[in-house]
Design a protein around this motif. Sequence first.
Motif, mmCIF file in Angstrom:
data_model
loop_
_atom_site.group_PDB
_atom_site.id
_atom_site.type_symbol
_atom_site.label_atom_id
_atom_site.label_comp_id
_atom_site.label_asym_id
_atom_site.label_seq_id
_atom_site.Cartn_x
_atom_site.Cartn_y
_atom_site.Cartn_z
ATOM 1 N N LYS A 60 23.806 37.697 41.248
ATOM 2 C CA LYS A 60 24.034 38.814 40.334
ATOM 3 C C LYS A 60 25.501 39.206 40.282
ATOM 4 C CE LYS A 60 19.422 40.804 40.905
ATOM 5 N NZ LYS A 60 18.636 42.002 41.297
ATOM 6 N N GLN A 61 26.249 38.807 41.284
ATOM 7 C CA GLN A 61 27.668 39.127 41.347
ATOM 8 C C GLN A 61 28.490 37.835 41.283
ATOM 9 O OE1 GLN A 61 28.692 42.173 41.198
ATOM 10 N NE2 GLN A 61 26.783 43.240 41.622
ATOM 11 N N LYS A 62 29.683 37.939 40.735
ATOM 12 C CA LYS A 62 30.539 36.761 40.606
ATOM 13 C C LYS A 62 30.962 36.221 41.963
ATOM 14 C CE LYS A 62 32.397 37.999 36.079
ATOM 15 N NZ LYS A 62 33.620 38.321 35.300
ATOM 16 N N CYS B 161 37.435 37.264 45.952
ATOM 17 C CA CYS B 161 37.246 37.455 44.516
ATOM 18 C C CYS B 161 38.238 38.478 43.972
ATOM 19 C CB CYS B 161 35.812 37.901 44.245
ATOM 20 S SG CYS B 161 35.404 38.052 42.493
ATOM 21 N N ILE B 162 38.430 39.577 44.707
ATOM 22 C CA ILE B 162 39.380 40.618 44.285
ATOM 23 C C ILE B 162 40.807 40.070 44.288
ATOM 24 C CG2 ILE B 162 40.402 42.824 44.940
ATOM 25 C CD1 ILE B 162 37.616 43.649 45.976
ATOM 26 N N ASN B 163 41.132 39.277 45.298
ATOM 27 C CA ASN B 163 42.475 38.691 45.364
ATOM 28 C C ASN B 163 42.720 37.752 44.188
ATOM 29 O OD1 ASN B 163 43.104 40.037 47.726
ATOM 30 N ND2 ASN B 163 42.397 38.383 49.049
ATOM 31 N N GLU B 164 41.703 36.972 43.831
ATOM 32 C CA GLU B 164 41.830 36.068 42.688
ATOM 33 C C GLU B 164 42.032 36.848 41.391
ATOM 34 O OE1 GLU B 164 42.028 32.764 42.435
ATOM 35 O OE2 GLU B 164 42.108 32.683 44.622
ATOM 36 N N LYS B 165 41.307 37.944 41.250
ATOM 37 C CA LYS B 165 41.465 38.775 40.048
ATOM 38 C C LYS B 165 42.864 39.363 39.974
ATOM 39 C CE LYS B 165 36.700 40.180 39.153
ATOM 40 N NZ LYS B 165 35.775 41.335 39.009
ATOM 41 N N GLU C 180 48.255 39.504 37.591
ATOM 42 C CA GLU C 180 49.699 39.360 37.772
ATOM 43 C C GLU C 180 50.262 38.283 36.839
ATOM 44 O OE1 GLU C 180 53.379 40.322 39.187
ATOM 45 O OE2 GLU C 180 51.470 41.347 39.526
ATOM 46 N N GLN C 181 49.515 37.182 36.680
ATOM 47 C CA GLN C 181 49.940 36.122 35.758
ATOM 48 C C GLN C 181 49.933 36.626 34.319
ATOM 49 O OE1 GLN C 181 51.090 33.008 36.380
ATOM 50 N NE2 GLN C 181 51.030 33.473 38.580
#
Length: 198
Positions: free
Chosen positions: A131-133, A174-178, A183-184
């Motif tokens: 249910k969550q990414k 997941c939060i770090n990837e977001k 930032e990009q």
Amino acid sequence: MVSTTSKWTWKSPGDETRNQIDCMMISKRYRNALLLAKTYPSADCYSDHVPVVGKFKLKLKKNSKPFTNIKFDLAILKTNQTIRGKNQISVQNKFEALGDAEEVEQQWKNFKSAIMEAATEVIPKVKRKAKQKWMTEEILNLMEERSCSKGNKEKYEQIHKKVQEKCNMSKENCINEKCKEIEQQRKHAPQTMYSGFA
């Protein structure tokens, strides 16, 4: 419903004003379960608010039927001829083994029992979907293993701890990837840097 002796629940600094601003919320369904609500101005709780305590009397209905949340992959019966054939034969054999019943109600119970038993043996279950990414296949498998070990408290606690650790780690990744993606986007397209991250 507050006692008539002390209705105030808050006093201003210096005790100049007293108001009834704290209350108890209860679902309309259980409104008759609330027997008494009372304030305790003398309580030593280091606050300018007064505790509001309620007394309830609930009657809980016992669920006689065990909850089962087994989902079978019924779509496979349309695509897989082998499984469909096995299921048909299994249902027929199990239904015949239960014998003839005179009453229609008993016939239906026998038929239902045969279908469920055959499905449990032949038809694969639907795999749990994330249910969550941040949910991974490893976490889902651990959760399934945890669910199967409810009878063993020690094992259940061990697996539960692993699930919590994996969930926290996966959420953080997941939060770090977001954050990296934002930032990009900020460098190249700042107008849309937060799109898709609500």
